[in-house]
Design a protein around this motif. Structure first.
Motif, PDB file in Angstrom:
ATOM      1  N   THR A  79      10.495  41.562 -37.194  1.00 60.81           N
ATOM      2  CA  THR A  79      11.575  41.447 -36.215  1.00 60.81           C
ATOM      3  C   THR A  79      12.092  40.015 -36.115  1.00 60.81           C
ATOM      4  OG1 THR A  79      10.616  43.268 -34.932  1.00 60.81           O
ATOM      5  CG2 THR A  79      12.206  41.860 -33.801  1.00 60.81           C
ATOM      6  N   ASN A  80      11.180  39.046 -36.126  1.00 62.10           N
ATOM      7  CA  ASN A  80      11.581  37.644 -36.012  1.00 62.10           C
ATOM      8  C   ASN A  80      12.517  37.224 -37.132  1.00 62.10           C
ATOM      9  OD1 ASN A  80      10.124  37.190 -33.690  1.00 62.10           O
ATOM     10  ND2 ASN A  80       8.373  36.280 -34.721  1.00 62.10           N
ATOM     11  N   ILE A  81      12.169  37.580 -38.368  1.00 63.27           N
ATOM     12  CA  ILE A  81      12.978  37.144 -39.506  1.00 63.27           C
ATOM     13  C   ILE A  81      14.264  37.966 -39.611  1.00 63.27           C
ATOM     14  CG2 ILE A  81      13.070  36.917 -42.014  1.00 63.27           C
ATOM     15  CD1 ILE A  81      10.058  36.430 -41.990  1.00 63.27           C
ATOM     16  N   ALA A  82      14.111  39.290 -39.617  1.00 68.61           N
ATOM     17  CA  ALA A  82      15.264  40.143 -39.890  1.00 68.61           C
ATOM     18  C   ALA A  82      16.211  40.273 -38.702  1.00 68.61           C
ATOM     19  CB  ALA A  82      14.788  41.524 -40.341  1.00 68.61           C
ATOM     20  N   LEU A  83      15.665  40.559 -37.520  1.00 66.26           N
ATOM     21  CA  LEU A  83      16.517  40.775 -36.351  1.00 66.26           C
ATOM     22  C   LEU A  83      16.900  39.461 -35.672  1.00 66.26           C
ATOM     23  CD1 LEU A  83      17.888  42.573 -34.237  1.00 66.26           C
ATOM     24  CD2 LEU A  83      15.671  42.754 -33.068  1.00 66.26           C
ATOM     25  N   ILE A 214       6.984  47.740 -29.132  1.00 68.47           N
ATOM     26  CA  ILE A 214       6.240  46.559 -28.687  1.00 68.47           C
ATOM     27  C   ILE A 214       6.653  45.324 -29.486  1.00 68.47           C
ATOM     28  CG2 ILE A 214       3.939  45.547 -28.453  1.00 68.47           C
ATOM     29  CD1 ILE A 214       2.855  48.274 -27.851  1.00 68.47           C
ATOM     30  N   ALA A 215       6.857  45.492 -30.800  1.00 69.07           N
ATOM     31  CA  ALA A 215       7.236  44.343 -31.628  1.00 69.07           C
ATOM     32  C   ALA A 215       8.560  43.740 -31.171  1.00 69.07           C
ATOM     33  CB  ALA A 215       7.327  44.766 -33.094  1.00 69.07           C
ATOM     34  N   VAL A 216       9.540  44.589 -30.892  1.00 66.09           N
ATOM     35  CA  VAL A 216      10.835  44.093 -30.423  1.00 66.09           C
ATOM     36  C   VAL A 216      10.683  43.449 -29.046  1.00 66.09           C
ATOM     37  CG1 VAL A 216      13.158  44.741 -29.703  1.00 66.09           C
ATOM     38  CG2 VAL A 216      12.187  45.724 -31.774  1.00 66.09           C
ATOM     39  N   GLY A 217       9.946  44.109 -28.171  1.00 67.86           N
ATOM     40  CA  GLY A 217       9.779  43.575 -26.821  1.00 67.86           C
ATOM     41  C   GLY A 217       9.106  42.223 -26.789  1.00 67.86           C
ATOM     42  N   SER A 219       9.072  40.098 -29.127  1.00 67.16           N
ATOM     43  CA  SER A 219       9.876  39.110 -29.862  1.00 67.16           C
ATOM     44  C   SER A 219      11.103  38.652 -29.076  1.00 67.16           C
ATOM     45  CB  SER A 219      10.337  39.696 -31.212  1.00 67.16           C
ATOM     46  OG  SER A 219       9.249  39.875 -32.080  1.00 67.16           O
ATOM     47  N   LEU A 220      11.304  39.190 -27.883  1.00 64.29           N
ATOM     48  CA  LEU A 220      12.464  38.795 -27.083  1.00 64.29           C
ATOM     49  C   LEU A 220      12.481  37.301 -26.747  1.00 64.29           C
ATOM     50  CD1 LEU A 220      12.892  41.838 -24.654  1.00 64.29           C
ATOM     51  CD2 LEU A 220      14.266  41.243 -26.657  1.00 64.29           C
ATOM     52  N   PRO A 221      11.316  36.646 -26.486  1.00 66.70           N
ATOM     53  CA  PRO A 221      11.373  35.203 -26.248  1.00 66.70           C
ATOM     54  C   PRO A 221      11.932  34.436 -27.435  1.00 66.70           C
ATOM     55  CG  PRO A 221       9.283  36.089 -25.493  1.00 66.70           C
ATOM     56  CD  PRO A 221       9.963  37.186 -26.233  1.00 66.70           C
ATOM     57  N   GLU A 222      11.539  34.819 -28.658  1.00 65.45           N
ATOM     58  CA  GLU A 222      12.059  34.159 -29.848  1.00 65.45           C
ATOM     59  C   GLU A 222      13.555  34.406 -30.010  1.00 65.45           C
ATOM     60  OE1 GLU A 222       9.322  35.901 -29.717  1.00 65.45           O
ATOM     61  OE2 GLU A 222       7.690  34.888 -30.788  1.00 65.45           O
ATOM     62  N   LEU A 223      13.989  35.637 -29.704  1.00 63.30           N
ATOM     63  CA  LEU A 223      15.411  35.962 -29.830  1.00 63.30           C
ATOM     64  C   LEU A 223      16.248  35.106 -28.889  1.00 63.30           C
ATOM     65  CD1 LEU A 223      17.684  37.741 -30.953  1.00 63.30           C
ATOM     66  CD2 LEU A 223      17.178  39.413 -29.171  1.00 63.30           C
ATOM     67  N   ALA A 224      15.833  35.044 -27.626  1.00 67.59           N
ATOM     68  CA  ALA A 224      16.578  34.260 -26.641  1.00 67.59           C
ATOM     69  C   ALA A 224      16.568  32.777 -26.999  1.00 67.59           C
ATOM     70  CB  ALA A 224      15.980  34.471 -25.254  1.00 67.59           C
ATOM     71  N   ALA A 225      15.388  32.259 -27.347  1.00 71.41           N
ATOM     72  CA  ALA A 225      15.267  30.828 -27.651  1.00 71.41           C
ATOM     73  C   ALA A 225      16.080  30.445 -28.881  1.00 71.41           C
ATOM     74  CB  ALA A 225      13.796  30.460 -27.854  1.00 71.41           C
ATOM     75  N   SER A 226      16.065  31.282 -29.912  1.00 70.45           N
ATOM     76  CA  SER A 226      16.768  30.946 -31.151  1.00 70.45           C
ATOM     77  C   SER A 226      18.281  31.006 -30.984  1.00 70.45           C
ATOM     78  CB  SER A 226      16.321  31.889 -32.278  1.00 70.45           C
ATOM     79  OG  SER A 226      14.970  31.671 -32.607  1.00 70.45           O
ATOM     80  N   ILE A 227      18.770  32.008 -30.274  1.00 68.46           N
ATOM     81  CA  ILE A 227      20.213  32.117 -30.064  1.00 68.46           C
ATOM     82  C   ILE A 227      20.720  30.945 -29.229  1.00 68.46           C
ATOM     83  CG2 ILE A 227      22.014  33.454 -28.898  1.00 68.46           C
ATOM     84  CD1 ILE A 227      20.612  35.976 -29.786  1.00 68.46           C
ATOM     85  N   ILE A 228      20.005  30.619 -28.151  1.00 69.80           N
ATOM     86  CA  ILE A 228      20.417  29.501 -27.297  1.00 69.80           C
ATOM     87  C   ILE A 228      20.390  28.198 -28.082  1.00 69.80           C
ATOM     88  CG2 ILE A 228      19.760  28.120 -25.294  1.00 69.80           C
ATOM     89  CD1 ILE A 228      18.743  30.725 -24.007  1.00 69.80           C
ATOM     90  N   ALA A 229      19.324  27.987 -28.861  1.00 68.06           N
ATOM     91  CA  ALA A 229      19.201  26.754 -29.638  1.00 68.06           C
ATOM     92  C   ALA A 229      20.309  26.642 -30.680  1.00 68.06           C
ATOM     93  CB  ALA A 229      17.832  26.695 -30.312  1.00 68.06           C
ATOM     94  N   ALA A 230      20.601  27.742 -31.376  1.00 67.35           N
ATOM     95  CA  ALA A 230      21.638  27.707 -32.413  1.00 67.35           C
ATOM     96  C   ALA A 230      23.012  27.434 -31.807  1.00 67.35           C
ATOM     97  CB  ALA A 230      21.656  29.028 -33.182  1.00 67.35           C
TER      98      ALA A 230
END
Length: 328
Positions: A79-83, A214-217, A219-230
Motif C-alpha cells: 500500500t505504501n509504495i503503490a497507493l 487493515i493494511a490500508v487503515g 497506512s493512512l498516516p503515511e498517506l497523509a504525511a506524504s501528500i502534505i509533504a509533497a
C-alpha cells in the motif's frame, strides 16, 4: 458482525489519530533536547508512522492470527509504495535529493530480498524473526551514526522546518506521547478483534483482511504525511516516510510478531503477496535511485503505481468472491 464493522472503522480512525499524537509528542521532546533533525525523522517519525502496524501485528501474533500479522506488514508495504506514493506523485511529482535516501533505497531492496528468502518455506520461525530484529538494530545504529554525521542533508533541513512549525512545550509533548501510546494499544486490540470477526463472518482468511482493510487503515498516516509533504515541496520527507515505514514493517513488525509466535502461512503469501511487494520495491528502487542523475517519481510513474495497486486489490477481491464456488 455490525458491531465488528463499527469497531474496525472507529479503531482505524483512532489508530491513525493516536499515532500522529505519539509522533508529534516524541519528535517535540527529542527536538527540545537538541536531537539532530535527520535522526528524529529517520528513527522517531519512522517508528511512529509504523506504530499502528507494530501494535496490530504484536496483538495478532499473540492471539494466534499469523495471517493478520504478516498481511498487515506486507500489505502495508504494498500500500505504501503503490497507493501512497502513486497518489502522492499524481498530486505533486516527487524528486529525490537526499543522499541519505539514495543509500536507503538499496538497503530496502536487500531487506526485501532477505524477507523473501525467509518466507520461501511458508514460515518465519522464531530464530528467523530474531535475525530480522538483529538486522533492524544494526540499521538503526547506522541511521543514528548517519544522523549525527550528516549536517547539511536536504532531508534534515526539511525535517527541521517541520519541527519548528510544530513545536510544543515539553509537558504537552509528554502528555501526547503517553496518551498516544495508550490509545494505540487499546485501538489496536479492538481492531484485531473486529478484523477476525469480519473474516470469520464472511468466511475469508484473516490474511485477506490484513492485506486489505487493515493494511490500508494502518497506512493512512503515511498517506497523509506524504501528500502534505509533497504539496509543500518537501519531496525527501514524502519518500523518506515510505522507505522508513517499509523498513520498519519488514524488519521490526514481522520480527517482533515472529518472536512472539512463529508465523506460518500458506504458499500464496510468497507466490502472490511477497512477489508483488518485491516487484514494487524493485520498481521504486529503479525510478527513485536516479542512475543518471537525480531520481524521482513523476506523474506517469505515479499512475502506474496506482494502477498496480488497484489491479492487486482487484485480484484479492476476485479471489474472495470466487472462494465459495471453489469450496462447493
Amino acid at each position: 458482525m455490525t458491531l465488528a464493522f463499527i469497531a474496525v472503522v472507529l479503531c482505524l480512525v483512532l489508530l491513525v489519530w493516536s499515532a500522529d499524537r505519539f509522533v508529534e509528542g516524541a519528535a517535540s521532546i527529542a527536538h527540545h533536547y537538541d536531537t539532530p533533525p535527520l535522526l528524529i525523522g529517520m528513527v522517531i517519525v519512522g517508528f511512529g508512522t509504523s506504530a499502528p502496524e507494530i501494535m496490530v501485528s504484536i496483538l495478532a501474533a499473540s492471539q494466534g492470527n499469523p495471517g493478520i500479522a504478516l498481511g498487515n506488514a506486507y500489505g502495508s508495504n504494498i500500500t505504501n509504495i503503490a497507493l501512497v506514493l502513486g497518489a502522492t506523485a499524481l498530486i505533486a511529482p516527487i524528486a529525490v535529493q537526499s543522499e541519505v535516501l539514495h543509500k536507503e533505497l538499496p538497503i530496502l531492496m536487500g531487506v526485501t530480498a532477505l524477507a523473501a528468502w525467509q518466507l520461501w518455506d511458508g514460515e518465519i520461525t522464531r530464530p528467523e524473526a530474531v535475525g530480522l530484529l538483529a538486522v533492524f538494530v544494526g540499521l538503526m545504529g547506522w541511521a543514528i551514526w548517519q544522523g549525527l554525521k550528516t549536517k547539511a542533508d536536504t532531508l534534515g533541513q526539511d525535517i527541521e522546518q517541520e519541527l519548528e512549525a510544530r513545536a510544543m512545550p515539553v509537558r504537552r509533548a509528554v502528555f501526547w506521547l503517553v496518551v498516544g501510546l495508550a490509545l494505540l494499544v487499546v485501538s489496536s486490540r479492538i481492531l484485531v478483534w473486529g478484523a477476525v470477526e469480519i473474516a470469520h463472518g464472511f468466511g475469508v482468511s484473516d490474511l485477506i483482511i490484513g492485506l486489505t482493510v487493515i493494511a490500508v487503515g494502518t497506512s493512512l498516516p503515511e498517506l497523509a504525511a506524504s501528500i502534505i509533504a509533497a504539496r509543500k515541496g518537501e519531496h525527501d520527507i514524502a519518500l523518506g516516510n515510505i522507505i522508513g515505514s517499509n523498513l520498519f514493517n519488514t524488519l521490526a513488525v514481522v520480527g517482533i510478531a515472529g518472536t512472539i509466535h512463529p508465523l506460518a502461512v500458506g504458499p500464496e503469501v510468497f507466490t502472490r503477496d511477497m512477489m508483488v511487494m518485491a516487484s514494487l520495491t524493485l520498481a521504486l528502487f529503479l525510478i527513485g535511485y536516479g542512475f543518471r542523475g537525480r531520481g524521482g517519481i513523476n506523474r506517469v510513474a505515479g499512475a502506474l503505481l496506482l494502477a498496480s495497486y488497484l489491479g492487486y486489490t482487484g485480484y484479492l477481491v476476485r479471489e474472495v468472491l470466487l472462494a465459495p464456488a471453489v469450496v462447493s
